[in-house]
Design a protein around this motif. Structure first.
Motif, PDB file in Angstrom:
ATOM      1  N   TYR A   1       0.847  -1.191   0.000  1.00 29.45           N
ATOM      2  CA  TYR A   1       0.000   0.000   0.000  1.00 29.45           C
ATOM      3  C   TYR A   1       0.888   1.248   0.000  1.00 29.45           C
ATOM      4  N   PHE A   2       0.396   2.303  -0.647  1.00 28.44           N
ATOM      5  CA  PHE A   2       1.089   3.587  -0.633  1.00 28.44           C
ATOM      6  C   PHE A   2       0.314   4.507   0.296  1.00 28.44           C
ATOM      7  N   VAL A   3       1.012   5.147   1.225  1.00 34.73           N
ATOM      8  CA  VAL A   3       0.370   5.913   2.290  1.00 34.73           C
ATOM      9  C   VAL A   3       0.869   7.362   2.260  1.00 34.73           C
ATOM     10  N   VAL A   4      -0.085   8.292   2.311  1.00 35.04           N
ATOM     11  CA  VAL A   4       0.239   9.712   2.444  1.00 35.04           C
ATOM     12  C   VAL A   4      -0.377  10.201   3.750  1.00 35.04           C
ATOM     13  N   LYS A   5       0.458  10.788   4.626  1.00 39.78           N
ATOM     14  CA  LYS A   5      -0.010  11.273   5.921  1.00 39.78           C
ATOM     15  C   LYS A   5       0.143  12.789   5.985  1.00 39.78           C
ATOM     16  N   PHE A   6      -0.966  13.476   6.312  1.00 38.77           N
ATOM     17  CA  PHE A   6      -0.979  14.915   6.491  1.00 38.77           C
ATOM     18  C   PHE A   6      -1.129  15.206   7.983  1.00 38.77           C
ATOM     19  N   PHE A   7      -0.166  15.884   8.575  1.00 37.60           N
ATOM     20  CA  PHE A   7      -0.227  16.179  10.003  1.00 37.60           C
ATOM     21  C   PHE A   7      -0.797  17.575  10.217  1.00 37.60           C
ATOM     22  N   GLY A   8      -1.761  17.651  11.141  1.00 34.94           N
ATOM     23  CA  GLY A   8      -2.483  18.892  11.370  1.00 34.94           C
ATOM     24  C   GLY A   8      -1.816  19.795  12.387  1.00 34.94           C
ATOM     25  N   PRO A   9      -2.456  20.938  12.698  1.00 38.80           N
ATOM     26  CA  PRO A   9      -1.874  21.930  13.613  1.00 38.80           C
ATOM     27  C   PRO A   9      -2.133  21.640  15.081  1.00 38.80           C
ATOM     28  N   GLY A  10      -2.996  20.636  15.370  1.00 34.94           N
ATOM     29  CA  GLY A  10      -3.328  20.365  16.764  1.00 34.94           C
ATOM     30  C   GLY A  10      -3.996  21.559  17.413  1.00 34.94           C
ATOM     31  N   ASP A  11      -3.543  21.916  18.622  1.00 32.47           N
ATOM     32  CA  ASP A  11      -4.133  23.040  19.345  1.00 32.47           C
ATOM     33  C   ASP A  11      -3.664  24.389  18.810  1.00 32.47           C
TER      34      ASP A  11
END
Length: 489
Positions: free
Chosen positions: A396-406
Motif C-alpha cells: 500500500y502507498f500511504v500519504v499522511k498529512f499532520f495537522g496543527p493540533g491546538d
C-alpha cells in the motif's frame, strides 16, 4: 501457471459451503486447470499441529476465499478462531490482497459477537459480498474467479484501465455524467463543449469505449467515470472513509463507504472531510478569518493520485481515507512502480493507469509532468503545516498529512484573502466589530444588557446592532425574551 486457492470458514457450520467452493473449481475445466484448491478437511492425518498446517498453506496461497456465517469458531490461546487467524495471516504474507469474502445471510442475522467483530474488521479492510444459499454462493465464486482469471491469467497483457467488459455494452454508461464532465472540462480548459455526438466523444476523443465485434464496449475507465455505480462491476472501486476518536483506529466517530462515478466520489469525500475537520475563526485588524484545519486542495491531490495510481487488480482492496485527531491518511492499494522511489517522486511521472490519468488531465485535476507531489508540499507549507509524509506499508502507498493540533489559530498569517471577510466593508461599526472580536477570539457570550453596559448604548441600539450581526450571519441568536443570548457563528 497455477493459482493456489485457500478456502477458509467455520468447518462445522459451513461444511457444505466450503466443499461447494471446491466443486465450482473442480467442475469447471478451465478453473480446474489453473486453480489448485486447499481444503483442510482433505489433509491426511499428521502429527503436526493443525494450525501449523493451515497457516503454512495460507502463507503460500495466491487467493483467499473466506466464508462467514453465524458462528465464530473455536478460540486458541491468542483468542482467535482459525478463520480470523487465516485471514490475518494471508493479509500479512500476500502483498496483492487477492481476497474474496462471502457473508451468509442478511445484516439482520443474529450472530456471535466475535463474528460480528470480525465482519466489522473485514468491512474496514476488504470488499465482500453476501449470499443466501449454495447456488447463490457458487454464482458469486464463479463470477469472482472469472474476473480474477481475466485480470491475472496467462496471456493477459492488457492494462486494467484499458480492458473492456465483454458482458456489458454502451447502454451501461450514463450520458448525463459525460455532459457534466464536458462542462467541467470546458470551464477548466477555456474551450467550448464539443458539438459532436456523445458516443463519438467516448470513442474518438476520450478513447474509453472500444468497437469490439461490431459492438461498442466500455473500458474499465469508462465504467469508473461514467457508469451509475461502478462498484456493481468493479467491486474494488470503493473509498472507505472514517473519522476516528484519537490517534488510533480503536473507536470510530463517523464512517461511510463511498461508491459511484469518480468525480461524485471525490465530492462526497470533500463533504465528509468538511464535516469531520475543524474550521476555526479569528478577528484580526477588522477582518474575520476562517481557518481550516487542513487545506483540502492538498488532500484532494492525494485522493486523486490514489484513484489514478492504485492497483485495481487487487480486487479485495480499496482506498482508505482516515481522519485522526492529529493527522489525515490516504491509503491506496499498490506500491510504487518499479524504478520509482519515494525520495525522488517530485518531478517524476510514471503511471500505472494511463487511461484513467488521461481523464484527469482533461479537467486539469492532474498535471502531465508529475507535479502532484510538489503541489501537495507547497499547499501544506503555505497553510503553515509541514509537508506530507510518504511511505510504503506492505503493498500500500500511504500519504499522511499532520495537522496543527491546538495551534490552529497560529495559521492565521497563511490564510488566503478569499477566507478573510472585511467587517467594515460588510457594514459593521467599531462597536459591533469589538463585540464580534470578543465572541470569536475569546468565546464570549453576549446579552443585550452586556452590550448596553460595555458600549454605553440604549437597549434599542444594542438590539439593532446585535440583530444586524445576526442578519449578516456573523453571530447566532439563542433563546427568547430576557433569556436571549448571542454568540459567534
Amino acid at each position: 501457471m497455477t493459482f493456489k486457492v485457500f478456502i477458509s470458514g467455520n468447518q462445522t457450520e459451513l461444511s457444505e459451503e466450503r466443499f461447494a467452493v471446491k466443486d465450482v473449481i473442480n467442475n469447471n475445466p478451465v478453473f480446474k486447470r489453473f486453480f489448485d484448491v486447499f481444503l483442510f478437511e482433505e489433509v491426511p492425518a499428521s502429527r503436526q499441529r493443525p494450525d501449523f498446517t493451515y497457516l503454512k498453506e495460507v502463507k503460500d496461497s495466491d487467493i483467499f476465499i473466506g466464508i462467514l456465517g453465524k458462528k465464530y469458531g473455536n478460540i486458541d490461546e491468542e483468542g482467535l478462531s482459525p478463520t480470523e487467524k487465516e485471514f490475518k495471516t494471508f493479509i500479512e504474507h500476500n502483498p496483492h490482497n487477492d481476497i474474496f469474502i462471502f457473508v451468509k445471510g442478511s445484516r439482520d442475522e443474529i450472530r456471535d459477537e466475535k463474528i460480528e467483530d470480525l465482519i466489522g474488521f473485514i468491512m474496514n479492510s476488504v470488499t465482500y459480498k453476501r449470499f443466501d444459499d449454495l447456488d447463490d454462493l457458487k454464482e458469486c465464486i464463479t463470477e469472482n474467479l472469472i474476473i480474477f482469471f481475466e485480470e491475472k491469467g496467462p496471456g493477459n497483457t492488457v492494462p486494467f484501465d484499458e480492458k473492456v467488459h465483454g458482458d456489458l455494452d454502451y447502454s451501461i454508461l450514463v450520458e448525463e455524467e459525460l455532459i457534466e464532465f464536458l462542462q467541467k472540462r470546458a470551464f477548466k480548459l477555456h474551450v467550448d463543449v464539443p458539438s459532436i455526438p456523445l458516443k463519438d466523444i467516448f470513442v474518438d476523443v476520450l478513447k474509453v469505449v472500444k468497437h469490439v465485434d461490431g459492438e461498442f464496449k466500455p473500458t474499465n475507465t469508462a465504467l469508473l467515470f461514467f457508469s451509475q455505480n461502478p462498484a456493481d462491476y468493479l467491486p474494488q472501486d470503493v473509498i472507505k472513509i472514517a473519522r476516528y476518536n484519537g490517534n488510533t483506529r480503536l473507536e470510530t466517530i463517523d464512517n461511510k463507504e463511498i461508491t459511484g462515478p469518480i468525480y461524485k466520489m471525490i465530492k462526497e469525500v470533500e463533504v465528509f472531510f468538511k464535516r469531520n475537520t475543524r474550521l476555526a475563526n479569528k478577528i484580526v485588524d477588522f477582518k474575520r478569518i476562517d481557518i481550516p484545519e487542513y487545506p483540502f486542495e492538498a488532500i484532494r491531490e492525494a485522493l486523486i493520485n490514489a484513484i489514478a495510481h492504485r492497483d485495481y487488480n487487487q480486487r479485495g482492496a480499496h482506498i482508505m481515507f482516515s481522519i485522526f485527531e492529529d493527522r489525515i491518511e490516504v491509503v491506496s492499494p499498490g506500491g510504487l512502480l518499479p524504478g520509482l522511489k519515494i525520495n525522488d517522486l517530485e518531478g517524476k511521472h510514471k503511471a500505472r493507469n494511463h487511461l484513467i490519468c488521461s481523464i484527469f488531465h482533461e479537467t486539469k485535476d492532474m498535471e502531465r509532468f508529475g507535479t502532484g507531489m510538489e503541489k501537495m508540499n507547497r499547499v501544506m507549507v503555505e497553510h503553515g503545516l509541514k509537508e506530507p509524509e510518504l511511505s510504503e506499508e506492505g503493498d500500500y502507498f500511504v500519504v499522511k498529512f499532520f495537522g496543527p493540533g491546538d495551534k490552529i489559530l497560529d495559521l492565521v498569517s497563511d490564510i488566503p484573502d478569499e477566507r478573510k471577510t472585511d467587517l467594515k466593508e460588510l457594514g459593521l461599526n467599531d462597536r459591533q466589530i469589538d463585540a464580534l472580536r470578543l465572541m470569536v477570539n475569546d468565546n464570549k457570550v453576549f446579552t443585550n444588557k452586556i452590550y448596553q453596559d460595555m458600549f454605553k448604548v440604549s437597549r434599542n441600539t444594542a438590539s439593532r446592532h446585535l440583530n444586524e450581526m445576526v442578519e449578516l450571519n456573523q453571530i447566532q441568536k439563542i433563546g427568547k425574551g430576557r433569556y436571549t443570548k448571542y454568540k459567534a457563528n
